[in-house]
Enzyme design. Structure first.
Site, PDB file in Angstrom:
ATOM      1  N   LYS A   1      45.047  40.660  40.947  1.00 15.04           N
ATOM      2  CA  LYS A   1      44.028  40.076  40.069  1.00 15.04           C
ATOM      3  C   LYS A   1      44.515  38.877  39.261  1.00 15.04           C
ATOM      4  CE  LYS A   1      40.306  42.835  40.462  1.00 15.04           C
ATOM      5  NZ  LYS A   1      38.930  42.343  40.682  1.00 15.04           N
TER       6      LYS A   1
ATOM      7  N   SER B   1      46.609  46.298  47.038  1.00 11.90           N
ATOM      8  CA  SER B   1      46.032  45.477  45.969  1.00 11.90           C
ATOM      9  C   SER B   1      46.642  45.709  44.589  1.00 11.90           C
ATOM     10  CB  SER B   1      44.516  45.686  45.894  1.00 11.90           C
ATOM     11  OG  SER B   1      44.207  47.047  45.653  1.00 11.90           O
TER      12      SER B   1
END
Length: 412
Positions: free
Chosen positions: A63, A312
């Site tokens: 992110k 992720s």
């Protein structure tokens, strides 16, 4: 395939040029997470599997890439007024870290269910944290209210072209390191990550398959993809809290339906097993959302291809990690617990112990309790937990006990 995709009256302009510019913008802060070849997942899936470990990124998740790209492009006036974001955790840390590095004040609204490790990490990066709602969508509504009230600039976790472009830098790194990659598996929540990755990958090589992965308990993007229109979920229920999004992005969906090849789903059981295997075989810690691409490897309808599974994120608290690992041990047949009723005579416990020792089962816990047996004047209840080497080993132990006249009940 369209490069400029219409979203109602708005158009999404996301190009390879945007992703290349994003890479130059973030390269001094974000690290290039190198691919790791996985013999274990290659053997199990029948493909040549590589891991893209974004859990090793500066803030523990991908992110940061999108948040940093977006924030870096803001005007001086917007930076001065401060930022606000809503996040289940990883976007929060990305915004907080990026804002801190650029000297900007940031407020993050997080769901009340967010793991403590993510809340504290966000605060440690200097951001103000507001806890609101049970899921991401409720935190989002509060963040939008605060945006209007205070004049903040909202940094969307996925439905923003600059954020997508930042996430797309991952695809550039993958292709530069593995030029003949056949497929990239990408975890999907709101769709920002897969949008950036798909545009970048397909622009460089249209033959690369980009496959999204969602949890069965939170799969509105898959439903939208299959129906060709945006569909929101009434509720979500998954251990992958980072992808528990009811409302997919409008912009991301338009990109996804034009660039992504397929979207598959995985179960919570498969996620817990993937967390366990990744830790055991590669010594890498990841959250449940982070391993969705690994859990999906056995869902692929092809073999012998070079596949990259994108991890992720790895921001997981110790208590949750312990729980997931325990479930993983059970699902992989590494722990076996059973109960058996024994005659209350000398030597019975020794006999059970001998059988287990002969089968090389290591006893972890043993409960020899006369009061658990219904007919306790003649029998005693024995509950045993042993360490095993897989489901075949468990079957051997059960057969040996049965052959000696013991009828057992499997607890787990």
């Amino acid at each position: 395939m369209k490069e400029n995709v219409a979203v109602n009256d708005e158009e999404v302009y996301l190009t390879l040029k945007d992703v290349l510019e994003a890479r130059d913008r973030i390269k001094d802060i974000c690290i290039n997470t190198k691919l790791i070849y996985s013999p274990e997942y290659s053997r199990e899936s029948g493909n040549e599997v590589y891991i893209k470990p974004e859990n090793l990124q500066v803030t523990g998740a991908f992110k940061l890439r999108g948040a940093l790209n977006k924030i870096s492009k803001l005007s001086a006036d917007k930076k001065a007024k401060g930022l606000i974001a809503s996040s289940a955790g990883n976007h929060a840390q990305g915004v907080a870290y990026a804002a801190s590095r650029l000297g900007i004040e940031a407020t993050i609204v997080m769901p009340e269910t967010t793991p403590l490790i993510k809340v504290q990490a966000t605060r440690n990066y200097g951001a103000k944290v507001v806890l609101k709602g049970k899921i991401y969508d409720e935190a989002y509504e509060e963040a939008k209210r605060l945006e209007k009230e205070n004049g903040y600039t909202f940094i969307h976790p996925f439905d923003d072209v600059d954020v997508m472009a930042g996430q797309g830098t991952i695809a550039l790194e993958i292709i530069e390191e593995l030029k003949d990659v056949d497929a990239i598996l990408v975890p999907v929540g709101g769709g920002g990550l897969i949008s950036g990755v798909a545009v970048a990958a397909k622009s460089i090589n249209p033959d690369i398959k980009v496959i999204g992965v969602q949890s069965e308990g939170a799969n509105p993007v898959k439903c939208s993809f299959e129906n060709g229109k945006l569909i929101c979920a009434e509720s979500v229920d998954t251990i992958a809290e980072g992808a528990a999004v009811k409302n997919p992005g409008k912009k991301t969906f338009q990109v996804i339906k034009n660039y992504v090849d397929d979207i598959v789903t995985v179960t919570d059981h498969e996620l817990t097993e993937a967390v366990y295997v990744l830790l055991e075989k590669h010594k890498l810690v990841a959250e449940a959302t982070g391993v969705m691409s690994l859990a999906a490897l056995n869902r692929l309808n092809f073999k012998g291809k070079k596949v990259v599974s994108l991890i992720s994120g790895g921001n997981i608290d110790v208590v949750t990690m312990a729980e997931l690992l325990n479930h993983g041990l059970i699902s992989r047949g590494r722990i076996f617990c059973f109960s058996v009723k024994l005659k209350d005579t000398p030597g019975q416990l020794l006999q059970i112990s001998k059988i287990l020792a002969d089968k090389q089962a290591n006893v972890i816990k043993l409960d020899h309790n006369q009061f658990k047996a219904i007919d306790r004047l003649k029998y005693v209840a024995l509950e045993v937990t042993v360490e095993t080497n897989g489901h075949e080993h468990i079957d051997e132990i059960v057969r040996a006990l049965n052959e000696h006249g013991y009828d057992i009940d499997k607890i787990y």
